[in-house]
Design a protein around this motif. Structure first.
Motif, short mmCIF file in Angstrom:
data_model
loop_
_atom_site.label_atom_id
_atom_site.label_comp_id
_atom_site.label_asym_id
_atom_site.label_seq_id
_atom_site.Cartn_x
_atom_site.Cartn_y
_atom_site.Cartn_z
N PRO A 21 0.81 -1.23 0.00
CA PRO A 21 0.00 0.00 0.00
C PRO A 21 0.85 1.27 0.00
O PRO A 21 1.92 1.33 0.60
CB PRO A 21 -0.81 -0.13 1.29
N ILE A 22 0.33 2.28 -0.70
CA ILE A 22 1.00 3.58 -0.79
C ILE A 22 0.57 4.42 0.41
O ILE A 22 -0.63 4.48 0.74
CB ILE A 22 0.62 4.29 -2.11
N ASP A 23 1.53 5.05 1.03
CA ASP A 23 1.23 5.90 2.19
C ASP A 23 1.00 7.34 1.73
O ASP A 23 1.63 7.80 0.77
CB ASP A 23 2.40 5.85 3.17
N ALA A 24 0.12 8.07 2.41
CA ALA A 24 -0.17 9.45 2.03
C ALA A 24 1.10 10.30 2.02
O ALA A 24 1.22 11.24 1.22
CB ALA A 24 -1.21 10.05 2.98
N GLY A 25 2.06 9.98 2.91
CA GLY A 25 3.30 10.74 2.95
C GLY A 25 4.11 10.63 1.66
O GLY A 25 4.93 11.50 1.35
N GLU A 26 3.87 9.57 0.88
CA GLU A 26 4.59 9.40 -0.39
C GLU A 26 3.98 10.24 -1.51
O GLU A 26 4.60 10.40 -2.56
CB GLU A 26 4.56 7.93 -0.81
N VAL A 27 2.79 10.77 -1.27
CA VAL A 27 2.12 11.58 -2.30
C VAL A 27 1.75 12.95 -1.71
O VAL A 27 0.65 13.47 -1.91
CB VAL A 27 0.87 10.87 -2.88
N ALA A 28 2.71 13.52 -0.99
CA ALA A 28 2.59 14.89 -0.45
C ALA A 28 1.39 15.06 0.47
O ALA A 28 0.82 16.15 0.56
CB ALA A 28 2.51 15.90 -1.61
N LEU A 53 -5.83 17.40 -12.26
CA LEU A 53 -4.79 16.40 -12.54
C LEU A 53 -5.32 15.49 -13.65
O LEU A 53 -6.53 15.32 -13.79
CB LEU A 53 -4.50 15.55 -11.31
N ASP A 54 -4.43 14.86 -14.38
CA ASP A 54 -4.88 13.79 -15.25
C ASP A 54 -5.39 12.64 -14.39
O ASP A 54 -4.96 12.47 -13.24
CB ASP A 54 -3.72 13.27 -16.12
N GLY A 55 -6.32 11.88 -14.93
CA GLY A 55 -6.83 10.73 -14.21
C GLY A 55 -5.85 9.56 -14.32
O GLY A 55 -5.61 9.07 -15.43
N PHE A 56 -5.30 9.12 -13.19
CA PHE A 56 -4.32 8.03 -13.19
C PHE A 56 -4.69 6.99 -12.15
O PHE A 56 -5.23 7.33 -11.09
CB PHE A 56 -2.92 8.57 -12.87
N TYR A 57 -4.35 5.76 -12.45
CA TYR A 57 -4.41 4.69 -11.46
C TYR A 57 -3.01 4.10 -11.35
O TYR A 57 -2.31 3.93 -12.36
CB TYR A 57 -5.39 3.59 -11.86
N ALA A 58 -2.57 3.80 -10.15
CA ALA A 58 -1.29 3.10 -9.96
C ALA A 58 -1.37 2.21 -8.74
O ALA A 58 -1.99 2.57 -7.73
CB ALA A 58 -0.14 4.10 -9.79
N ALA A 59 -0.75 1.05 -8.85
CA ALA A 59 -0.66 0.10 -7.73
C ALA A 59 0.78 -0.35 -7.62
O ALA A 59 1.50 -0.48 -8.61
CB ALA A 59 -1.58 -1.09 -7.94
N ARG A 60 1.22 -0.61 -6.37
CA ARG A 60 2.58 -1.08 -6.12
C ARG A 60 2.51 -2.51 -5.55
O ARG A 60 1.76 -2.74 -4.59
CB ARG A 60 3.30 -0.15 -5.14
N LEU A 61 3.25 -3.40 -6.16
CA LEU A 61 3.23 -4.79 -5.75
C LEU A 61 4.67 -5.26 -5.45
O LEU A 61 5.62 -4.77 -6.04
CB LEU A 61 2.64 -5.68 -6.86
N ILE A 62 4.79 -6.23 -4.56
CA ILE A 62 6.07 -6.84 -4.22
C ILE A 62 6.02 -8.33 -4.57
O ILE A 62 5.03 -9.01 -4.28
CB ILE A 62 6.41 -6.68 -2.72
N LYS A 63 7.09 -8.82 -5.19
CA LYS A 63 7.17 -10.26 -5.49
C LYS A 63 7.88 -10.97 -4.34
O LYS A 63 9.00 -10.63 -3.96
CB LYS A 63 7.93 -10.48 -6.79
N SER A 64 7.22 -11.95 -3.78
CA SER A 64 7.79 -12.66 -2.60
C SER A 64 8.70 -13.77 -3.05
O SER A 64 8.75 -14.13 -4.23
CB SER A 64 6.65 -13.21 -1.74
#
Length: 450
Positions: free
Chosen positions: A403-410, A439-450
């Protein structure tokens, strides 16, 4: 009385800009050609080379205004025409749209807008018979057009019905209307700077956004602005600048940008110290990326290949990070690319979501254990964002969401979903001056490979 001198149409100031605007509109609305293809590169309109900078800017603004307000223009003209817009002469249709857009939204005297549209149809063999009609309708538009707009007071006229219905179903009617209002405004110029955003905001008469991008209302050729030729910055919407930052510290890491061109995100990764491999299937788009990197004095390994079939080159152990900025319907970019609204169809989703799925599977295969995968699309459609990641997580037990933390997106918690993904909307980042918001409409997800 001295004889009247006949003025050839080509001598009339501004007519060439309007003729090219009509050609490009016809390209979008009837030949399904994108604005980018018609404005830049090998397939660009041949007449652009002879246009003065001022006329080129006018032409671009004309086309963008018409495409941004196409539904409203259709409503107004349908009320002013007894038999509808002529369908047997595309130039008559274009002339009506061009004249009405100038009268209703642009700083052009009404008489000039009418006169030049009439000349436009007179110079076309099939449309010439409609010169009187165009003259009469546009004169009425100057008197009655604004009341006809006020009568409906709905920005949603300018969103194709199929798209509006999707946005209402997913985001709710209030947010859908906010999105429609946001994309009706001409956007600002956003740039990503190598360093010292405050200094460049000052030099470019703009402001620094919370996310670190610089936003300015300066008009004219981007290449003539301070710092461009020196490679100090590149053009990139503030939302588009967020996904590459989700990798964190990338200094010395091997990162692949699987759908790299035109290269804004690739440049961010390279500037941050990553060892970047940029993959794109289009030789033309990759040539533009190469030119951009030369100007920016940045390094990356450039590979022309189909990302779904690329085997990873000489890196057999997997990469530290993979960025998948996947091809999509691009409905989040309509404020900057208003042609997208009229070129895309709901039927396009099936092939695109299948491609996005294949790209995600390839990214997982190329990623080393413990590596980070960032997936993003400039789409507002859930099938190309949230649902794509849900499907991957169900099919691939080796990956998990980080999950992305709010601190990473100002601190902009409103652009994060409850699952911790990024979801920007055109109505986010409001400003008292609508041109400086959004803003432009964007979606982004961050994943980790175990």
């Amino acid at each position: 009385m001295p004889p009247q001198r006949f003025v050839m149409p080509s001598e009339v100031p501004g007519l060439s800009a309007r003729r090219i605007a009509a050609d490009i509109l016809d390209g979008v609305l009837h030949k399904h050609r994108t604005l980018d293809d018609q404005l830049d590169g090998a397939a660009a309109h041949p007449g652009l080379k002879s246009l003065a900078d001022r006329d080129r800017a006018l032409m671009r603004r004309l086309v963008a205004t018409i495409l941004r307000r196409l539904g409203t223009l259709g409503h107004v003209l349908s009320r002013l025409l007894d038999r509808g817009i002529p369908t047997d002469a595309p130039r008559a249709q274009s002339a009506l749209l061009i004249g009405a857009a100038q009268i209703l939204w642009m700083d052009v005297p009404d008489h000039a807008a009418v006169d030049l549209s009439v000349r436009l149809v007179q110079s076309d063999r099939r449309a010439a018979k409609y010169a009187g009609l165009v003259n009469a309708v546009l004169r009425r538009c100057a008197r009655e057009g604004q009341p006809l707009i006020d009568e409906v007071k709905s920005q949603t006229l300018d969103v194709p019905p199929w798209l509006l219905a999707r946005w209402i179903a997913y985001y709710g009617e209030t947010v859908a209307r906010d999105i429609a209002l946001a994309i009706s405004h001409e956007p600002s110029l956003d740039i990503t700077v190598k360093s010292d955003a405050a200094q460049w905001a000052s030099r470019l008469h703009g402001e620094t956004l919370p996310t670190g991008s610089v936003r300015t209302l300066l008009q004219g050729s981007v290449t003539m602005l301070p710092g461009f030729a020196e490679g100090q910055w590149w053009v990139q919407d503030a939302a588009a600048a967020l996904p590459a930052r989700l990798f964190g510290d990338v200094a010395g890491k091997t990162i692949v940008d699987l759908c790299a061109a035109p290269g804004g995100k690739t440049a961010q990764l390279a500037q941050a110290g990553a060892r970047v491999t940029a993959v794109d299937r289009s030789p033309h788009r990759m040539a533009r990326l190469r030119d951009n990197f030369a100007r920016l004095a940045l390094q990356a390994e450039l590979v022309v290949a189909d990302a779904t079939e690329w085997a990873g080159g000489n890196n057999s152990g997997g990469f530290d990070g993979i960025l998948v900025d996947a091809p999509c319907t691009s409905t989040g970019t309509i404020r900057r690319h208003p042609d997208v609204a009229w070129l895309r169809q709901e039927a396009d989703l099936g092939a695109l979501t299948a491609l996005q799925g294949r790209l995600l599977q390839k990214a997982v295969a190329l990623l080393k254990p413990g590596g980070t995968l960032v997936y993003c699309t400039c789409s507002l459609e859930p099938e190309e964002g949230e649902q794509a990641i849900s499907a991957l997580l169900s099919a691939e037990p080796a990956v998990r969401r980080a999950p992305i933390d709010a601190g990473e997106v100002a601190g902009l918690s409103e652009i994060l979903t409850v699952e911790g993904d990024l979801r920007t909307l055109p109505c986010h980042l409001p400003h008292q001056d609508p041109r400086l918001g959004g803003l432009d409409g964007f979606y982004a997800a961050r994943l980790i490979k175990s």
